[in-house]
Design a protein around this motif. Structure first.
Motif, PDB file in Angstrom:
ATOM      1  N   ASP A 103      69.362  -5.247 -74.412  1.00 35.27           N
ATOM      2  CA  ASP A 103      68.660  -6.450 -73.955  1.00 35.27           C
ATOM      3  C   ASP A 103      67.183  -6.180 -73.718  1.00 35.27           C
ATOM      4  O   ASP A 103      66.328  -7.036 -73.982  1.00 35.27           O
ATOM      5  CB  ASP A 103      69.310  -6.986 -72.677  1.00 35.27           C
ATOM      6  CG  ASP A 103      70.715  -7.523 -72.936  1.00 35.27           C
ATOM      7  OD1 ASP A 103      70.921  -8.128 -74.009  1.00 35.27           O
ATOM      8  OD2 ASP A 103      71.599  -7.330 -72.084  1.00 35.27           O
ATOM      9  N   GLY A 104      66.869  -4.968 -73.221  1.00 30.45           N
ATOM     10  CA  GLY A 104      65.467  -4.603 -73.036  1.00 30.45           C
ATOM     11  C   GLY A 104      64.727  -4.514 -74.354  1.00 30.45           C
ATOM     12  O   GLY A 104      63.570  -4.930 -74.463  1.00 30.45           O
ATOM     13  N   VAL A 105      65.397  -3.987 -75.383  1.00 33.36           N
ATOM     14  CA  VAL A 105      64.783  -3.897 -76.707  1.00 33.36           C
ATOM     15  C   VAL A 105      64.523  -5.291 -77.272  1.00 33.36           C
ATOM     16  O   VAL A 105      63.433  -5.581 -77.785  1.00 33.36           O
ATOM     17  CB  VAL A 105      65.678  -3.085 -77.672  1.00 33.36           C
ATOM     18  CG1 VAL A 105      65.143  -3.155 -79.098  1.00 33.36           C
ATOM     19  CG2 VAL A 105      65.764  -1.634 -77.222  1.00 33.36           C
ATOM     20  N   VAL A 158      64.765   1.705 -75.826  1.00 31.75           N
ATOM     21  CA  VAL A 158      65.554   2.353 -76.880  1.00 31.75           C
ATOM     22  C   VAL A 158      66.132   3.664 -76.378  1.00 31.75           C
ATOM     23  O   VAL A 158      67.306   3.975 -76.609  1.00 31.75           O
ATOM     24  CB  VAL A 158      64.674   2.582 -78.130  1.00 31.75           C
ATOM     25  CG1 VAL A 158      65.428   3.416 -79.159  1.00 31.75           C
ATOM     26  CG2 VAL A 158      64.261   1.250 -78.741  1.00 31.75           C
ATOM     27  N   VAL A 159      65.303   4.460 -75.692  1.00 33.06           N
ATOM     28  CA  VAL A 159      65.776   5.740 -75.158  1.00 33.06           C
ATOM     29  C   VAL A 159      66.920   5.526 -74.177  1.00 33.06           C
ATOM     30  O   VAL A 159      67.894   6.280 -74.151  1.00 33.06           O
ATOM     31  CB  VAL A 159      64.603   6.494 -74.490  1.00 33.06           C
ATOM     32  CG1 VAL A 159      65.115   7.753 -73.785  1.00 33.06           C
ATOM     33  CG2 VAL A 159      63.550   6.861 -75.533  1.00 33.06           C
ATOM     34  N   ARG A 160      66.835   4.465 -73.343  1.00 35.85           N
ATOM     35  CA  ARG A 160      67.877   4.166 -72.352  1.00 35.85           C
ATOM     36  C   ARG A 160      69.075   3.460 -72.978  1.00 35.85           C
ATOM     37  O   ARG A 160      70.049   3.189 -72.286  1.00 35.85           O
ATOM     38  CB  ARG A 160      67.313   3.269 -71.243  1.00 35.85           C
ATOM     39  CG  ARG A 160      66.210   3.867 -70.419  1.00 35.85           C
ATOM     40  CD  ARG A 160      65.971   3.026 -69.164  1.00 35.85           C
ATOM     41  NE  ARG A 160      65.756   1.619 -69.499  1.00 35.85           N
ATOM     42  CZ  ARG A 160      64.571   1.069 -69.711  1.00 35.85           C
ATOM     43  NH1 ARG A 160      63.480   1.816 -69.626  1.00 35.85           N
ATOM     44  NH2 ARG A 160      64.461  -0.220 -69.996  1.00 35.85           N
ATOM     45  N   GLN A 190      57.288   0.095 -73.213  1.00 40.11           N
ATOM     46  CA  GLN A 190      58.490  -0.386 -72.526  1.00 40.11           C
ATOM     47  C   GLN A 190      59.640  -0.577 -73.511  1.00 40.11           C
ATOM     48  O   GLN A 190      60.797  -0.274 -73.198  1.00 40.11           O
ATOM     49  CB  GLN A 190      58.172  -1.690 -71.802  1.00 40.11           C
ATOM     50  CG  GLN A 190      57.236  -1.525 -70.612  1.00 40.11           C
ATOM     51  CD  GLN A 190      56.749  -2.843 -70.049  1.00 40.11           C
ATOM     52  OE1 GLN A 190      56.903  -3.894 -70.678  1.00 40.11           O
ATOM     53  NE2 GLN A 190      56.139  -2.799 -68.870  1.00 40.11           N
ATOM     54  N   THR A 191      59.338  -1.077 -74.705  1.00 40.11           N
ATOM     55  CA  THR A 191      60.381  -1.251 -75.713  1.00 40.11           C
ATOM     56  C   THR A 191      60.925   0.100 -76.164  1.00 40.11           C
ATOM     57  O   THR A 191      62.141   0.264 -76.331  1.00 40.11           O
ATOM     58  CB  THR A 191      59.820  -2.017 -76.925  1.00 40.11           C
ATOM     59  OG1 THR A 191      59.269  -3.257 -76.477  1.00 40.11           O
ATOM     60  CG2 THR A 191      60.919  -2.307 -77.932  1.00 40.11           C
ATOM     61  N   VAL A 200      72.267   4.419 -84.532  1.00 34.75           N
ATOM     62  CA  VAL A 200      71.751   5.370 -85.521  1.00 34.75           C
ATOM     63  C   VAL A 200      70.726   6.296 -84.884  1.00 34.75           C
ATOM     64  O   VAL A 200      70.708   7.508 -85.127  1.00 34.75           O
ATOM     65  CB  VAL A 200      71.123   4.602 -86.713  1.00 34.75           C
ATOM     66  CG1 VAL A 200      70.383   5.545 -87.648  1.00 34.75           C
ATOM     67  CG2 VAL A 200      72.199   3.860 -87.478  1.00 34.75           C
ATOM     68  N   VAL A 201      69.847   5.731 -84.045  1.00 36.43           N
ATOM     69  CA  VAL A 201      68.792   6.526 -83.420  1.00 36.43           C
ATOM     70  C   VAL A 201      69.372   7.647 -82.555  1.00 36.43           C
ATOM     71  O   VAL A 201      68.817   8.739 -82.472  1.00 36.43           O
ATOM     72  CB  VAL A 201      67.879   5.612 -82.575  1.00 36.43           C
ATOM     73  CG1 VAL A 201      66.921   6.425 -81.734  1.00 36.43           C
ATOM     74  CG2 VAL A 201      67.106   4.663 -83.490  1.00 36.43           C
TER      75      VAL A 201
END
Length: 544
Positions: free
Chosen positions: A320-322, A314-316, A309-310, A351-352
């Protein structure tokens, strides 16, 4: 004698790090040190750790992935400690084989090479031929079990003092790492467990055409001897010639390594927890070869789900989810400043998402963010420590052969494919999860109804959590100790004054007043934690 040796070899570095934090150990600003001075100290630290032997070399390999505990250049220095241990004396390995298997190596094997193929911190590897098959014979170093036990005991005593005198999130994190290592190192000291780990990983990768896990010769496996299939290959830190010839592509290699560790970590839940260049090879046909299965980590389903889920957050680009995932995984202390961490997380996610950044630009941004984490109570749970080591290995492979290699650009599509597989793998579990949610909802309704009824009957009671009581008791104990020390100082001054009035000796009065004034300074200047009872920390030691 071993305790004295370890203590006095590590003491200068402990004091130096404490002075870096506070110039006068317990008070004062951080001491300023030049980059060159830190570099020289890092080199001395690596040399000292190598001299201290197997336990500290193994611990250093774990610390090499913890930028929240050790900054550069210490990370790079201890990252070079990949088993700097000399080989056993001639005949020692043969003696261990004879004691464990009851026969001489010459009688057991068609051929046994006396010269070791490799020497590591805990064991040594020899090449041999068994029933016409090429094998490797891994032998545990004699006496290493007792040495590890002594070193861990000394380490816990040193950490006990540091936690009592200089508590910080870095010291707590170091204590957590050593405690976790003490629990897992027993598996590395029993080759029967390593054989079971190897067989399990071999089953998990049975259908994977890109990975080789050596087979175990079960009939020759004992606590101190392990015989595995010999696989020809090149260690991942020695691939310059093969890359130059075009036998393998760097991007494909890094992609394969990432896929292997993602599969172990998130899909299988059985993770090779000792990732470094010495434990990973590339076979002549390009397949990855996993080695050394002494330390294998089990990852429970809930942790895998939170990690997934984390990663999806990151992909989205869901900051706040991270951050929520970090809290659920236990990475962030609940008292950490959320605003600061949010800014750091946003910068990392930016950066990602970029493909055009050079490795130097990425490194500069990441180091700046890690400095933020270094100043805040970032607590990496024990299982995530090993995941961090895998990330360091992947990054090191890419940058070793191409200083401008963008590891993130390779990792993103792999992570996306893995996320799809993981989501598909959980679809079959939807009915079970819906059932669990329904039962939880029904239970919550019943609990709420019961609370409302108690309120109506004026029977609702609020209980204080025991942790709050303990904190209050600790605070009161600190203040009582301060008050007793102040009373003692006042008594010394009073007695000195009475003696002076009776004898007219000025020296007695001066000494008494100086002692009393010194105690008052101690009361006002010492931090609160130094008035705590340090013996409470002994309860956290393994085996207590």
């Amino acid at each position: 004698m071993r305790a004295v040796q370890v203590f006095f070899q590590l003491l200068p570095f402990v004091v130096a790090f404490l002075v870096d934090r506070r110039r006068f150990l317990i008070v004062g600003r951080p001491a300023r040190r030049s980059v060159e001075r830190h570099r020289r100290r890092a080199e001395r630290l690596a040399t000292t750790v190598a001299e201290l032997g197997p336990t500290f070399i193994k611990l250093a390999q774990i610390f090499a992935a913890r930028a929240d505990i050790l900054p550069e250049p210490y990370l790079s220095a201890i990252g070079t400690l990949t088993d700097r241990v000399p080989p056993l004396a001639p005949g020692v390995a043969e003696r261990v084989i004879r004691e464990e298997l009851g026969q001489e190596p010459a009688a057991l094997f068609d051929r046994f090479d006396a010269a070791p193929l490799a020497a590591a911190s805990l064991g040594q590897v020899h090449r041999a031929t068994y029933r016409g098959r090429e094998v490797v014979v891994k032998v545990l170093r004699p006496g290493v079990e007792e040495l590890v036990r002594q070193d861990l005991e000394v380490s816990f005593r040193i950490l006990f003092l540091l936690n009592a005198l200089f508590p910080s999130h870095q010291v707590r994190a170091i204590s957590a790492i050593v405690t976790e290592f003490s629990r897992r190192v027993s598996d590395e000291l029993d080759f029967r467990q390593e054989a079971r780990n190897a067989e399990e990983l071999r089953r998990n990768f049975a259908g994977n055409a890109r990975v080789i896990v050596p087979a175990v010769e079960q009939e020759l496996t004992r606590q101190r001897v392990l015989v595995l299939e010999f696989i020809e290959g090149t260690h991942v830190d020695r691939l310059h010639d093969r890359l130059a010839r075009g036998d393998i592509r760097l991007g494909a290699l890094v992609e394969a390594v990432i896929e292997v560790y993602v599969k172990m970590m998130l899909e299988d839940g059985v993770f090779h927890a000792d990732p470094h260049a010495g434990n990973l090879m590339v076979a002549p046909d390009g397949r990855l070869v996993l080695l050394d299965f002494g330390m294998v980590l089990r990852v429970d389903v809930d942790t895998r789900r939170r990690l997934m889920q984390t990663a999806l957050a990151v992909v989205r680009q869901d900051v706040d989810g991270v951050i929520g995932g970090f809290y659920e995984l236990g990475i962030l202390d609940p008292e950490v400043d959320r605003g600061t961490i949010r800014d750091a997380a946003q910068r990392l996610m930016a950066v990602v998402q970029k493909d055009d950044l050079s490795s130097r630009q990425i490194q500069r941004v990441v180091e700046e963010v890690l400095r933020t984490f270094y100043d805040w109570p970032l607590m990496l749970p024990s299982n995530l420590v090993y995941f961090g080591r895998a990330a360091v290995l992947v990054e090191g492979i890419g940058l070793r052969y191409d200083p401008d290699f963008n590891v993130l650009a390779v990792a993103r599509p792999v992570a996306a494919r893995s996320a799809v597989r993981l989501l598909q793998g959980t679809e079959g579990d939807v009915r079970t999860r819906l059932t669990d949610w329904t039962l939880d909802a029904a239970s919550a309704v019943r609990t709420l109804r019961d609370i409302l009824r108690r309120v109506e009957r004026e029977e609702l009671r609020v209980r204080w959590h025991p942790r709050d009581s303990l904190e209050l008791q600790r605070f009161l104990a600190q203040q009582v100790r301060r008050a007793l020390l102040a009373l003692f100082a006042f008594t010394i001054a009073l007695i000195a004054s009475v003696i002076y009035l009776a004898t007219r000796r000025l020296a007695v009065l001066v000494v008494g007043l100086v002692l009393a004034f010194g105690l008052f300074l101690v009361i006002f200047l010492l931090p609160n934690h130094l008035f705590q009872n340090p013996l409470r920390l002994r309860r956290s030691w393994p085996g207590r």
